[in-house]
Design a protein around this motif. Structure first.
Motif, PDB file in Angstrom:
ATOM      1  N   UNK A 155     -14.182  41.466  12.781  1.00  0.00           N
ATOM      2  CA  UNK A 155     -14.747  41.158  14.099  1.00  0.00           C
ATOM      3  C   UNK A 155     -13.915  40.085  14.796  1.00  0.00           C
ATOM      4  N   UNK A 156     -13.440  39.134  14.031  1.00  0.00           N
ATOM      5  CA  UNK A 156     -12.603  38.069  14.610  1.00  0.00           C
ATOM      6  C   UNK A 156     -11.282  38.641  15.101  1.00  0.00           C
ATOM      7  N   UNK A 157     -10.721  39.557  14.310  1.00  0.00           N
ATOM      8  CA  UNK A 157      -9.464  40.202  14.714  1.00  0.00           C
ATOM      9  C   UNK A 157      -9.669  40.930  16.042  1.00  0.00           C
ATOM     10  N   UNK A 158     -10.763  41.703  16.147  1.00  0.00           N
ATOM     11  CA  UNK A 158     -11.009  42.461  17.382  1.00  0.00           C
ATOM     12  C   UNK A 158     -11.165  41.524  18.571  1.00  0.00           C
ATOM     13  N   UNK A 159     -11.877  40.429  18.358  1.00  0.00           N
ATOM     14  CA  UNK A 159     -12.079  39.469  19.446  1.00  0.00           C
ATOM     15  C   UNK A 159     -10.732  38.901  19.928  1.00  0.00           C
ATOM     16  N   UNK A 160      -9.863  38.627  18.983  1.00  0.00           N
ATOM     17  CA  UNK A 160      -8.563  38.063  19.364  1.00  0.00           C
ATOM     18  C   UNK A 160      -7.671  39.109  20.028  1.00  0.00           C
ATOM     19  N   UNK A 161      -7.755  40.342  19.561  1.00  0.00           N
ATOM     20  CA  UNK A 161      -6.958  41.390  20.204  1.00  0.00           C
ATOM     21  C   UNK A 161      -7.388  41.548  21.657  1.00  0.00           C
ATOM     22  N   UNK A 162      -8.695  41.501  21.905  1.00  0.00           N
ATOM     23  CA  UNK A 162      -9.193  41.589  23.294  1.00  0.00           C
ATOM     24  C   UNK A 162      -8.651  40.429  24.114  1.00  0.00           C
ATOM     25  N   UNK A 163      -8.661  39.252  23.517  1.00  0.00           N
ATOM     26  CA  UNK A 163      -8.216  38.057  24.240  1.00  0.00           C
ATOM     27  C   UNK A 163      -6.727  38.143  24.576  1.00  0.00           C
ATOM     28  N   UNK A 164      -5.956  38.711  23.658  1.00  0.00           N
ATOM     29  CA  UNK A 164      -4.507  38.789  23.883  1.00  0.00           C
ATOM     30  C   UNK A 164      -4.162  39.865  24.917  1.00  0.00           C
ATOM     31  N   UNK A 165      -5.024  40.870  25.009  1.00  0.00           N
ATOM     32  CA  UNK A 165      -4.755  41.939  25.969  1.00  0.00           C
ATOM     33  C   UNK A 165      -5.254  41.582  27.356  1.00  0.00           C
ATOM     34  N   UNK A 166      -6.153  40.608  27.425  1.00  0.00           N
ATOM     35  CA  UNK A 166      -6.792  40.279  28.720  1.00  0.00           C
ATOM     36  C   UNK A 166      -5.773  39.698  29.709  1.00  0.00           C
TER      37      UNK A 166
END
Ligand code: S3P
Length: 166
Positions: A155-166
């Protein structure tokens, strides 16, 4: 701030190295671990360095490793618990990439930390708790605050991937 590099910061036992490996694999980025680089450079463990030459010497090595990492891009860096606590390191990190604080409550940290003597600053419980409190103001200066207490690494990985793509 550049988003082609991520620095994971936070207290000992917060899970920085594990998350760095998982995030690096998802991004297909290189993964670097500050403590591992120090140990490779010195040919001995962090505990041995603390024991023979003390913390100030260790902090010098930590700074040198951080400087060595600056030119690299597309990297996830797992810092040591004290790396981001230093004001100069904090400036370097926050200019160089996205800093992410893995915030884990003290109880969670205590549960996760093995009593294997590998972390010299975790041997005295009272000192450890003082350090935990004192460091929070430093960690708060990270770009991203991840509430990592009871969330799975995925879940943390997904949250960070979203943040990096934003
Ligand atoms: C330290 C944390 C350790 C290691 C050293 C000092 C600290 O790294 O760098 O023992 O000052 O909090 P981890 O956060 O990987 O345990």
């Amino acid at each position: 701030m550049p988003t082609d590099k991520v620095y994971l910061v936070g207290f000992m036992g917060a899970g920085k190295s594990t998350l760095a490996r998982r995030l690096g694999a998802r991004l297909d980025w290189r993964v670097e671990d500050v403590d591992e680089r120090i140990e490779a450079r010195e040919g001995r463990s962090v505990a041995a360095i603390f024991a023979s030459q003390g913390e100030p010497y260790f902090r010098q090595l930590e700074r040198r490793v951080l400087l060595d990492l600056l030119p690299l891009r597309h990297v996830v860096v797992a810092t040591g618990g004290g790396t981001f606590a230093d004001p100069d390191n904090r400036v370097l990190i926050n200019r160089d990439g996205l800093s992410v604080w893995l915030d884990v409550p003290l109880a969670g940290i205590v549960e996760r930390l093995p009593a294997d003597g590998r972390r010299p600053l975790a041997t005295d419980r009272a000192q450890f708790e003082r350090l935990y409190d004192a460091r929070r103001t430093a960690y708060e200066q990270a770009h991203v605050h991840l509430d990592a207490g009871d969330r799975a690494v995925d879940a943390l990985v997904e949250q960070l991937l979203d943040r990096l793509e934003a």
